[in-house]
Design an enzyme around this catalytic site. Structure first.
Site, PDB file in Angstrom:
ATOM      1  N   ARG A  52       0.945  -1.157  -0.099  1.00  0.00           N
ATOM      2  CA  ARG A  52      -0.056  -0.044  -0.242  1.00  0.00           C
ATOM      3  C   ARG A  52       0.914   1.313   0.019  1.00  0.00           C
ATOM      4  O   ARG A  52       1.506   1.460   1.000  1.00  0.00           O
ATOM      5  CB  ARG A  52      -0.979   0.031   1.374  1.00  0.00           C
ATOM      6  CG  ARG A  52      -1.476   1.231   1.483  1.00  0.00           C
ATOM      7  CD  ARG A  52      -2.591   1.360   2.670  1.00  0.00           C
ATOM      8  NE  ARG A  52      -2.340   0.764   3.792  1.00  0.00           N
ATOM      9  CZ  ARG A  52      -1.747   1.519   4.850  1.00  0.00           C
ATOM     10  NH1 ARG A  52      -1.197   2.620   4.609  1.00  0.00           N
ATOM     11  NH2 ARG A  52      -1.560   0.851   6.080  1.00  0.00           N
ATOM     12  N   HIS A  75      -3.552   4.142   5.068  1.00  0.00           N
ATOM     13  CA  HIS A  75      -4.519   3.256   5.155  1.00  0.00           C
ATOM     14  C   HIS A  75      -5.849   3.729   4.473  1.00  0.00           C
ATOM     15  O   HIS A  75      -6.572   3.341   3.835  1.00  0.00           O
ATOM     16  CB  HIS A  75      -4.832   2.888   6.520  1.00  0.00           C
ATOM     17  CG  HIS A  75      -5.912   2.040   7.138  1.00  0.00           C
ATOM     18  ND1 HIS A  75      -6.420   0.895   6.397  1.00  0.00           N
ATOM     19  CD2 HIS A  75      -7.047   2.525   7.568  1.00  0.00           C
ATOM     20  CE1 HIS A  75      -7.604   0.623   6.900  1.00  0.00           C
ATOM     21  NE2 HIS A  75      -7.835   1.548   7.770  1.00  0.00           N
ATOM     22  N   TYR A 102       4.711   6.364  10.311  1.00  0.00           N
ATOM     23  CA  TYR A 102       4.882   4.859  10.850  1.00  0.00           C
ATOM     24  C   TYR A 102       5.652   4.171   9.957  1.00  0.00           C
ATOM     25  O   TYR A 102       6.070   3.109  10.234  1.00  0.00           O
ATOM     26  CB  TYR A 102       3.633   4.280  11.396  1.00  0.00           C
ATOM     27  CG  TYR A 102       2.570   4.072  10.116  1.00  0.00           C
ATOM     28  CD1 TYR A 102       2.534   3.481   9.102  1.00  0.00           C
ATOM     29  CD2 TYR A 102       1.488   4.967  10.383  1.00  0.00           C
ATOM     30  CE1 TYR A 102       1.473   3.434   8.283  1.00  0.00           C
ATOM     31  CE2 TYR A 102       0.562   5.096   9.556  1.00  0.00           C
ATOM     32  CZ  TYR A 102       0.691   4.142   8.467  1.00  0.00           C
ATOM     33  OH  TYR A 102      -0.485   4.017   7.478  1.00  0.00           O
TER      34      TYR A 102
END
Lengths: 391, 336
Positions: A277, A281, A290
């Site tokens: 990805r 998200h 992150y």
């Protein structure tokens, strides 16, 4: 060609335990197009895509580009306040196109919330794809019109629905199949594990299609599993494949293998499509908090679109004319998407009461009656629905 | 008319549904070869085959979730959860998936699923085997929740639940499984009282006593005992917990002016609270006293040696009737 993670270009997620190596040597990764766009042969999987003509390869490329464009446009619509939320699929185009293009029309799809590329390829109306994210409905389309369930938000819940549906196919003696999409994070869920128990026990015609995009919001796949996810399927007694999820041909070949097994009564198959990805998200999170930028760079080098483009180029198919026709297609889809979104009528106030039950319910009828009297007391029902109310 | 136990009456109703509609399938743990731990499905797999009466793996979420998928495919699954306390493992599939699928698909996908749950206490079981979780489900839009209190109702209501196009939670009062009653198996479920309708099971003029499931029998016994003291109690069997047939309760309270509600589940946020509030809203000026709730306590279901203190019994209900009537009772002298 069979590669390991390193062979795919040295992924951050494939080096060692500290950076997230998932052990388990049982499943090497199937790849038919390298990141550089070289078509490599694989004796086991080549026959499953032998019929893919140059023309079809071009059409796959077009789908990849259009889907990326849909994603970009929807992200923009969210930023402009037209959508409440959007789950980008940037980077996962090949997993979605390769798998959905392997299906027959009578096969049934159970998606999570990120399969907007699958929905596009399935022929779902563009405005319907956005309907949920705009907040104009809880489900965008009629599942039976396209043989595709509406998006599932609860992680992994749809794997059980797919299993039950496949039990029904089996009971009906039909030769169609079901496919269920879920992510790496979902493999930690009880429902997914229960679905695999049921599917394997009853040997139902189902494909478990796991898009390992390496991140469950901020949690890396190493927090979900210390083995390749494909090993999970093996543990339930299911034939399992690990496939380069950024390689549209490899994904298509693997999905066809699984579907063929399902139709022949061979039971369920687990496919781990190893992809990434590239975006957040959803539009609500910030992956820079992150994720290491180097990881993104590694994966950008394995882009699913770039490699098909390079392959077409090698074959002399990537002409200016083709490129411009794809661009035009993407432009027109994006424009239709935007107008479908901004032109979507708001639901009526009393729509909240619709379809809760399929037969009358005295509690709800009373509430609806009372609320409609309340609205009517303003003279102008629409006036009562503004945030400030009409007082 | 035949004399049947509660359990056999359900078995007979299931058999008729399996006979009448090839899309009806039964699913659950141990329901096939064994016939269920309470033998409610006894003999059905033998007669209808393993594809109609499906023994499942031990996974409640799996059972309900796959039933959702079967309904997607046009089936009408009847799911058995072995005991009340095990339904929590399936909670998401019941309240977020099953209950909302029709709404979420704007009516395109129907969920004609019946979930059978043996519930309630009084059989001396260990924990997780005696719970009354009905309020969780009555609080969830999209579900219908019903519970029969007699073998005849058990027989007809299970068939009505199965033929209903909405999901139905069918609570079976397990301590009544062996009670016998007259059952007319030839009764057409369409001609029987609808499953959403409450029923006055004993006429009275002084107090309305609302009960359902396992406590209907206790409530009737209490009414008989009250009659000996000259108090006339009207007993209503709710039959449907969601939606509650408030019209029937309201008509009774308008007549008696007093309301007592009893259930095994804990008091706070329970169905008794909903009945008390709704009836107060609807007929405040007809009430002569505040509604009274006689319920289980707000405790985890207790171990069997003390469960009789938790479960409303005849005497506790009569004490509640006295409170509603303003007669001397255990709380006399307490303000509020």
């Amino acid at each position: 060609m069979v590669t390991d993670d390193a062979g795919q270009g040295g992924t951050a997620a494939g080096r060692d335990n500290k950076t997230g190596h998932q052990g388990g040597a049982g499943h090497s990764m199937v790849q038919l197009i390298t990141p550089a766009g070289e078509r490599v042969s694989h004796p086991e999987y080549d026959p499953w895509v032998r019929d893919v003509s140059d023309e079809q390869l071009c059409s796959l490329y077009e789908d990849l580009v259009v889907i990326r464009r849909i994603d970009k446009e929807a992200t923009a619509l969210q930023r402009q306040g037209e959508l409440g939320l959007w789950p980008p699929l940037l980077g996962q185009e090949a997993s979605q196109v390769g798998s959905v293009r392997a299906l027959r029309d009578d096969d049934f799809i159970f998606p999570s919330y990120r399969e907007n590329g699958v929905a596009y390829c399935r022929g779902v109306d563009l405005a319907d794809i956005l309907r949920v994210w705009r907040g104009a409905a809880s489900g965008g389309w009629d599942p039976y019109a396209v043989n595709m369930a509406i998006p599932q938000i609860v992680i992994g819940a749809q794997t059980l629905h797919a299993t039950g549906y496949a039990m029904g196919i089996q009971n009906d003696g039909a030769d169609s199949a079901a496919i269920v999409y879920f992510g790496d994070g979902a493999t930690s869920k009880g429902d997914v594990n229960e679905a695999m128990v049921f599917a394997a026990s009853y040997q139902v015609p189902l494909v478990f299609f796991c898009q390992n995009n390496h991140w469950a919001i901020s949690e890396p796949v190493r927090l979900q599993s210390h083995t390749h996810l494909a090993e999970r399927g093996t543990g339930f007694g299911m034939p399992s494949m690990r496939v380069d999820g950024n390689d549209v041909l490899a994904v298509m070949a693997a999905t066809r293998v699984a579907l063929d097994r399902a139709r022949r009564g061979g039971g369920p198959t687990f496919i781990e499509a190893v992809t990434y990805r590239m975006g957040p998200h959803t539009t609500a999170d910030d992956p820079t908090r992150y994720r290491d930028a180097n990881e993104l760079e590694d994966w950008a080098a394995k882009d699913p679109i770039g490699r098909v483009r390079a392959l077409l180029d090698r074959k002399g198919l990537f002409t200016e004319e083709f490129e411009s026709s794809v661009r035009n297609k993407a432009d027109s889809v994006a424009s239709e998407l935007r107008s479908g979104c901004v032109g979507m009528p708001d639901p009526e106030p009393l729509d909240v009461f619709k379809h809760v039950y399929s037969t009358p319910n005295s509690w709800l009828d009373r509430q609806q009656d009372h609320y409609s009297r309340y609205l009517a007391s303003f003279g102008d029902p629409a006036g009562a629905t503004t945030e400030e109310g009409a007082r | 008319m035949t004399q049947l136990t509660f359990a056999r009456a359900i078995n007979s109703g299931l058999r008729k549904s399996l006979d009448n509609d090839p899309k009806v399938v039964l699913m659950g743990e141990d329901i096939g070869t064994l016939g269920g731990v309470f033998r409610v499905t006894d003999g059905l797999q033998k007669d209808f085959g393993k594809h109609r009466v499906i023994d499942t793996p031990l996974a409640e979420s799996g059972i309900v979730g796959t039933a959702v998928g079967l309904a997607y495919r046009g089936y009408r699954p009847v799911v058995e959860i072995q005991f009340d306390g095990f339904v929590y493992s399936a909670f998401d599939q019941v309240v977020s998936q099953l209950a909302k699928m029709h709404y979420r698909t704007r009516g395109a996908v129907k969920m004609p699923i019946t979930i059978r749950i043996p519930y309630g206490g009084g059989i001396g079981s260990p924990e997780h085997h005696s719970e009354s979780p009905e309020a969780y489900f009555t609080h969830t839009a999209g579900l219908r929740v019903i519970t029969p209190a007699s073998p005849q109702d058990a027989h007809t209501m299970i068939q009505q639940a199965i033929s209903c196009d909405d999901p139905v939670i069918f609570f079976e009062p397990k301590r009544r499984y062996h009670d016998k009653g007259e059952v007319d198996e030839s009764l057409d479920p369409n001609a029987a009282p609808p499953m959403g309708q409450a029923r006055v099971v004993a006429d009275g003029r002084d107090v309305t006593l609302v009960a359902y499931g396992p406590l209907v029998k206790t409530a009737r016994d209490a009414a008989t005992a009250a009659a000996d003291e000259g108090v006339s109690v009207e007993v209503i069997d709710l039959r449907s917990l969601a939606p509650v047939d408030f019209a029937t309760v309201e008509a009774s309270v308008r007549k008696t002016g007093r309301l007592v509600i009893t259930h095994e589940a804990g008091q706070s946020g329970g169905l008794g609270a909903e009945v008390a509030a709704s009836i107060t809203e609807r007929c405040f000026y007809h009430l002569e006293a505040a509604p009274v709730r006689i319920t289980g306590f707000d405790v985890p279901y207790p171990y069997s040696k003390v469960e009789m203190h938790h479960l409303p019994n005849l005497d506790r209900i009569l004490d509640g009737v006295d409170r509603a009537l303003g007669r001397p009772n255990s709380l006399s002298g307490l303000e509020g």
